[in-house]
Design a protein around this motif. Structure first.
Motif, PDB file in Angstrom:
ATOM      1  N   ILE A 156       0.825  -1.211   0.000  1.00  0.00           N
ATOM      2  CA  ILE A 156       0.000   0.000   0.000  1.00  0.00           C
ATOM      3  C   ILE A 156       0.859   1.260   0.000  1.00  0.00           C
ATOM      4  CG2 ILE A 156      -0.247   0.163   2.514  1.00  0.00           C
ATOM      5  CD1 ILE A 156      -3.117   0.693   0.061  1.00  0.00           C
ATOM      6  N   TYR A 160       0.758   4.399  -2.710  1.00  0.00           N
ATOM      7  CA  TYR A 160       0.607   5.808  -2.340  1.00  0.00           C
ATOM      8  C   TYR A 160       1.746   6.659  -2.912  1.00  0.00           C
ATOM      9  CZ  TYR A 160      -3.480   5.881   0.705  1.00  0.00           C
ATOM     10  OH  TYR A 160      -4.772   5.847   1.175  1.00  0.00           O
ATOM     11  N   LEU A 193      -6.646   2.779  -4.845  1.00  0.00           N
ATOM     12  CA  LEU A 193      -6.170   2.783  -3.458  1.00  0.00           C
ATOM     13  C   LEU A 193      -7.318   2.519  -2.496  1.00  0.00           C
ATOM     14  CD1 LEU A 193      -3.549   5.645  -3.566  1.00  0.00           C
ATOM     15  CD2 LEU A 193      -3.164   3.404  -2.545  1.00  0.00           C
ATOM     16  N   ILE A 196      -8.138  -1.206  -2.737  1.00  0.00           N
ATOM     17  CA  ILE A 196      -7.163  -2.068  -2.056  1.00  0.00           C
ATOM     18  C   ILE A 196      -7.347  -1.993  -0.542  1.00  0.00           C
ATOM     19  CG2 ILE A 196      -4.694  -2.289  -1.506  1.00  0.00           C
ATOM     20  CD1 ILE A 196      -5.378  -3.585  -4.109  1.00  0.00           C
ATOM     21  N   GLU A 197      -7.576  -0.804  -0.019  1.00  0.00           N
ATOM     22  CA  GLU A 197      -7.756  -0.644   1.433  1.00  0.00           C
ATOM     23  C   GLU A 197      -8.993  -1.389   1.910  1.00  0.00           C
ATOM     24  OE1 GLU A 197      -7.648   3.609   1.770  1.00  0.00           O
ATOM     25  OE2 GLU A 197      -5.532   3.601   2.374  1.00  0.00           O
ATOM     26  N   GLN A 200      -8.099  -5.101   1.971  1.00  0.00           N
ATOM     27  CA  GLN A 200      -7.239  -5.463   3.098  1.00  0.00           C
ATOM     28  C   GLN A 200      -8.021  -5.530   4.396  1.00  0.00           C
ATOM     29  OE1 GLN A 200      -3.818  -2.845   3.028  1.00  0.00           O
ATOM     30  NE2 GLN A 200      -2.821  -4.043   1.412  1.00  0.00           N
TER      31      GLN A 200
END
Length: 569
Positions: A156, A160, A193, A196-197, A200
């Motif tokens: 991650i 970023y 992003l 993906i967060e 997770q």
């Protein structure tokens, strides 16, 4: 996206033959070659298909050592012949590397669903365009020399950093003349992003390490020692080479070495090496020797050969035997190349009593295979301090497995003469006792009322004498054993017609042996001299052929009739 496998003999050659009806854009072709140093096979580059007639080449930073089952190998053995792999085949051959590619594909599909269900208007979603940004456009902007798909990056912080670089404008300078284009790229990175967060938080998708290494169950157990159970008369590594059906395997069979009623006091593994199409998964495989990932059971697996060797180490007084039967059907020398440094006779040692309270005996389940390997390596370090240790490669996680050569481990093998067994002579002569099976010594004349057995033995001895006269001294390669003239129940053939047909078959065997050993020019002369010399045998004259010829006047018609004739061009 489909996965293809292609063999190239030259590292620089990339030309592959595809089934043009099946190949598609974004398909990946993994190029492999024979690993002549370590044995086996290695992938060194892959091609990504970009159109019907072009592709992009990616040379791997580190070649991938792969396993190839015979069902795939025989399709790719022709240089440049590309073969389409099923998902399970790709996972078996490429292991973790395919799992990463598969995970990349799954991420793309999940992200496409994420965009589809987002708050964006239908006209703004542009799913294919946004996937292309992350798959191709952004990687080229970040590093044009070695572009890496955003879908292959799971860190991650790295994602970023890429977003920060894009936001600063430098990497987008060449597209800044189209603010809308640049804005869509930044928006797509922001969405990815967030995607993906969320994943997770849900702890998915899982990596290969998470999905396959949940619980590892040990295969090791303590075997009760019985001093009466032992291996007699064999060296620790022993191979017998000879002609077919000379009884090479007989003394290596389990019932000849052990009292099978005492099975709980020894370990015996026979690996018949059948080979050939239709027997793809028989014989010794790379998977028997290594730590691999089983795509069917979805688990890390230690090969059978490796399991027996490890069991011998933790049970140092209990005999452990592996018998490779008919290993001439495979290049065993190449397959065993990783073990060649281990099996040096000077490295074989007795292992002292082991600590039965060690974790290797008391724990049956480990968090994952790496924890098991760590426990194993600690066992080796504690119990084998004065013994040469040789590590073998673990292609799943990289944690090498430490091994020693214990004196209670036996590797036995029986094979016919061919190019594969010649490799054994070259690579294992200083490690093994390699003996020839003398086919003539296998004959017994008991109850030979008809004289058929005596005739066959005399055919053999005459052949040996003729070969030696021609300065061919390794007669074992050309003669045959008594097992060729017996029925399935072990009794000598007694049907007169079958006896005659058997002799004709034996002449054919002699011709094939001469051919194989590049003695084609001698087939007719040796065959005719055999007929001349066999005129001293009454059974031969009565049942095969009575001739009144001379050595220099060859009757080619007779040789052709008995299948020991070769065209003289």
């Amino acid at each position: 996206m489909s996965i293809w496998l292609c063999k190239k003999n030259s590292v620089d050659d990339e030309e592959c033959n595809f089934d043009t009806e099946k190949i598609d854009i974004d398909d990946e072709v993994f190029i492999y070659h024979d690993d002549e140093i370590e044995g086996g096979f290695k992938v060194f580059k892959k091609l990504i298909i970009t159109s019907d007639s072009s592709y992009k080449t990616i040379t791997l930073d580190k070649p991938i050592k792969i396993d190839i089952p015979y069902s795939i190998f025989y399709k790719t053995k022709i240089d440049g012949n590309a073969v389409l792999l099923s998902s399970d085949e790709a996972l078996f051959v490429l292991g973790e590397n395919f799992a990463i590619e598969k995970e990349k594909k799954e991420l793309k599909e999940l992200f496409a669903d994420y965009i589809k269900n987002s708050h964006l208007s239908e006209n703004s979603k542009k799913i294919t365009t946004r996937i292309n940004y992350l798959e191709k456009i952004v990687p080229e902007l970040i590093d044009s020399t070695n572009p890496e798909s955003i879908f292959s990056i799971t860190d991650i912080d790295k994602l970023y950093e890429i977003k920060r670089r894009l936001s600063s404008g430098g990497d987008l300078s060449e597209v800044n003349n189209s603010p809308k284009f640049a804005g869509q790229i930044l928006q797509t990175m922001k969405m990815y992003l967030e995607f993906i967060e969320e994943l997770q938080k849900e702890d998915k998708p899982k990596t290969l390490e998470q999905s396959t290494d949940n619980v590892f169950k040990t295969f090791l157990n303590k075997i009760e020692y019985n001093k009466e159970v032992k291996v007699n008369n064999f060296k620790n590594i022993e191979f017998i080479i000879g002609q077919p059906n000379t009884g090479k395997s007989y003394n290596f069979e389990e019932s000849q070495i052990f009292d099978i009623k005492q099975k709980e006091h020894y370990k015996y593994l026979k690996i018949p090496v059948s080979g050939g199409i239709g027997n793809e998964y028989k014989g010794l495989q790379n998977t028997d020797l290594a730590i691999t990932y089983d795509p069917i059971k979805k688990e890390v697996k230690f090969g059978e050969f490796l399991q027996v060797l490890m069991s011998a180490i933790v049970n140092p007084k209990v005999p452990h035997v592996i018998f490779l039967d008919d290993f001439h059907n495979q290049d065993i020398s190449s397959l065993l190349s990783e073990y060649t440094p281990l099996f040096k006779s000077q490295q074989m040692r007795d292992i002292d009593e082991v600590d039965e309270s060690h974790i290797i005996f008391t724990v049956t389940e480990y968090t994952n295979s790496d924890d098991f390997i760590k426990a194993w390596n600690e066992f080796i370090e504690r119990h084998c301090k004065s013994i040469p240790v040789v590590p073998i490669t673990n292609r799943i996680s990289g944690e090498s497995l430490k091994l020693v050569f214990p004196s209670n481990f036996y590797l036995l093998g029986a094979a016919n003469f061919n190019e594969n067994t010649l490799n054994i002579f070259a690579d294992w002569e200083d490690r093994a006792r390699i003996t020839y099976k003398d086919p003539i010594e296998t004959f017994t004349l008991e109850n030979d009322e008809s004289g058929f057995v005596e005739c066959c033995k005399e055919l053999n001895t005459n052949l040996r004498d003729i070969l030696e006269k021609n300065k061919i001294y390794d007669y074992e390669k050309y003669c045959f054993g008594m097992w060729k003239i017996v029925e399935a129940d072990g009794r000598v053939i007694n049907n007169p017609l079958k006896q005659k047909e058997t002799v004709r078959f034996l002449f054919g065997m002699i011709k094939n042996a001469l051919r194989f050993n590049n003695k084609n020019s001698s087939i007719n002369s040796i065959g005719w001299e055999l007929f001349i010399n066999m005129q001293s045998n009454d059974w031969f004259k009565a049942n095969i052929k009575t001739i009144d010829g001379i050595l220099d006047n060859i009757d080619y018609k007779i040789l052709h009739e008995y299948n020991i004739y070769e065209d003289e061009i």
